[in-house]
Write a protein that holds these residues in place. Sequence first.
Motif, PDB file in Angstrom:
ATOM      1  N   ALA A 401      -4.938  10.948   7.790  1.00 32.21           N
ATOM      2  CA  ALA A 401      -5.599  11.893   8.401  1.00 32.21           C
ATOM      3  C   ALA A 401      -4.634  12.138   9.572  1.00 32.21           C
ATOM      4  O   ALA A 401      -4.261  11.112  10.702  1.00 32.21           O
ATOM      5  N   ALA A 402      -3.814  13.050   9.624  1.00 33.71           N
ATOM      6  CA  ALA A 402      -2.728  13.327  10.402  1.00 33.71           C
ATOM      7  C   ALA A 402      -2.897  13.594  12.034  1.00 33.71           C
ATOM      8  O   ALA A 402      -2.162  12.901  12.811  1.00 33.71           O
ATOM      9  N   GLU A 403      -3.972  13.883  12.355  1.00 36.87           N
ATOM     10  CA  GLU A 403      -4.481  14.015  13.787  1.00 36.87           C
ATOM     11  C   GLU A 403      -4.607  12.629  14.386  1.00 36.87           C
ATOM     12  O   GLU A 403      -4.542  12.300  15.545  1.00 36.87           O
ATOM     13  N   ARG A 404      -5.063  11.581  13.380  1.00 34.68           N
ATOM     14  CA  ARG A 404      -5.271  10.094  13.857  1.00 34.68           C
ATOM     15  C   ARG A 404      -3.929   9.393  13.837  1.00 34.68           C
ATOM     16  O   ARG A 404      -3.808   8.521  14.563  1.00 34.68           O
ATOM     17  N   ILE A 406      -1.085  10.143  14.745  1.00 38.00           N
ATOM     18  CA  ILE A 406      -0.093  10.478  15.946  1.00 38.00           C
ATOM     19  C   ILE A 406      -0.653   9.346  17.155  1.00 38.00           C
ATOM     20  O   ILE A 406      -0.064   9.202  18.075  1.00 38.00           O
ATOM     21  N   THR A 407      -1.760   9.015  16.919  1.00 31.61           N
ATOM     22  CA  THR A 407      -2.558   8.146  18.142  1.00 31.61           C
ATOM     23  C   THR A 407      -2.660   6.511  17.715  1.00 31.61           C
ATOM     24  O   THR A 407      -3.424   6.145  18.321  1.00 31.61           O
TER      25      THR A 407
END
Length: 566
Positions: A401-404, A406-407
Amino acid sequence: NEFTSDPQYNVQLRMRIGLNTGPVLLGKVGMTGEFTAMGNTVNLASRLEHAAPVGGILISYNTYRHARGVFDVQELDPIVVKGKADPIQVYVVQRAKPHAFRVGTRGIEGIETRMIGRVTELQQLQQTLQHVIQLRASRLVTVVGDAGIGKSRLLYEFSNWVEQLSRDMWIFKARASEQSVNLPFSLIRYMFAARFQIQESDSTATVHEKLVDGITGFMGPDAEAKAHFIGHLLGFDFSASPHLHSTLSNPRKIRDQAFLYVAQFFHAVSVSDNDNPFIIFLEDLHWADESSLDLIEYIVQECRDDPMFIAFITRSALFEHREFWGMMWDHHSRFEIKPLSKEDSSQLVDELLQKLDEIPKMLREVIVTRAEGNPYYHEEIVKMLITDGVIIKGPEKWHIAAERLITIKVPATLTGVLQARLDRLPAEEKIILQRASVVGRVFWDSAVIYLSRADNLTEADINAALSTLVGRELIFERKASTFAESQEFVFKNTIFRDVAYESVLRRSRRKYHTQVAEWMIERSGERVAEHIGLIADHFGSQAVILHQNTRPAAIRRILLKNSVLK
């Protein structure tokens, strides 16, 4: 394998059995529409059946990796079967092991991983055992390493290699625990109990029969008195034995005689098969009680001319109270397991994330950097990322999950990672783990049920939660249990057990420890006196005083007699 199926005609039925493990398809066949299993897994099982020896069971590697450690098997040369381009590795099942000792293999979510970065250490163990076999001499190895560094995995792989030697060697195994560090001879007691399948819930008569039969099976029928001395030393209560009557008032004499007889027992084991040595595996030696360590040193000295191989697995904490451990022994070697190199760490990441088409560079760097060469830390970080939804599992492939990604925030310590995993569990599962942690690294479903009576959890709820926790690879089921009619479990790692225990409110611990002690009293039956030390540890000095008026008078008398109540 072979039996008379019809007494009238004396017909002999001889069977071949082939086993394979894997996914299958269920579908209807024929005019009747009956369901049957189909697919490559079934086809290979059929080929194995035809290739199996008459009266034998032939298994594939996929089945072997589930059965190893539970059954004795013999590895055969790879065979060529119809429909497979490459030869298939096969094994013949010989017999069930008398006591299964495995905890589980390294891996995540059903993925089996290769051992990484420990080739030199494994070869060192293999070469040492080969010297024992060839020279018929004793060799001792102490393997030292931090928690989670791979000591148990190394021993597991070595044990699998030993199984493939096609030598019928006697193997004795035991693991010390934090809960038994103050219980005299508890490590050696467990070793004999495991070898002779003695359960804590067995009656006194059954325990005596199993122990005497096991010992005299090696030493001969005239060794019954020696078996009684050994049993009494290990806490199996042979005080009624006529062989001990004249020495019961002299504990030192009982100890000296029992030490001598234990050494004689292992000498008898060594000569029971002139072609093979015997092997002892002792894990978590840093938690071994002092009296067991004394007996081990005595065995090493007295049996130094016998063909034996002993592997001691420990953390460096052992040397804080046994500074010169092994230094005075001939043919003893010691080596430390170091953290994985960055290259090996990266390779382990490849193993753990083999279902990803591509591992993002950022993800690899985070895992390798945070894990600091500790294999267990690698696994727990990946599992935490799965729980957090950074890594999305699929039946065949995983994705990120690329959006997760980075965080992501990975705690800086292994304890922090494990605490994060614990905190993210559903409330019921967290409660179950907390109750289990009070019992110890090894625990039983019936004990957890006993401790959870006030949590509005049914027995079905608890069993379902335990099954889910096994699926999450936080705990493992054991094949054999020391208490009858109870399923035995073990935390995958002592560190995680400690994290779960530390999350239990301090004001509640006394209550739960008292309940564990009461459960042990109930389960121990007539043998409760053998567990006084462990029961007292759970009660604690203050808890014993607070609760002594609520326990049966007979239990109070036993505790008083053994100087537990003050």
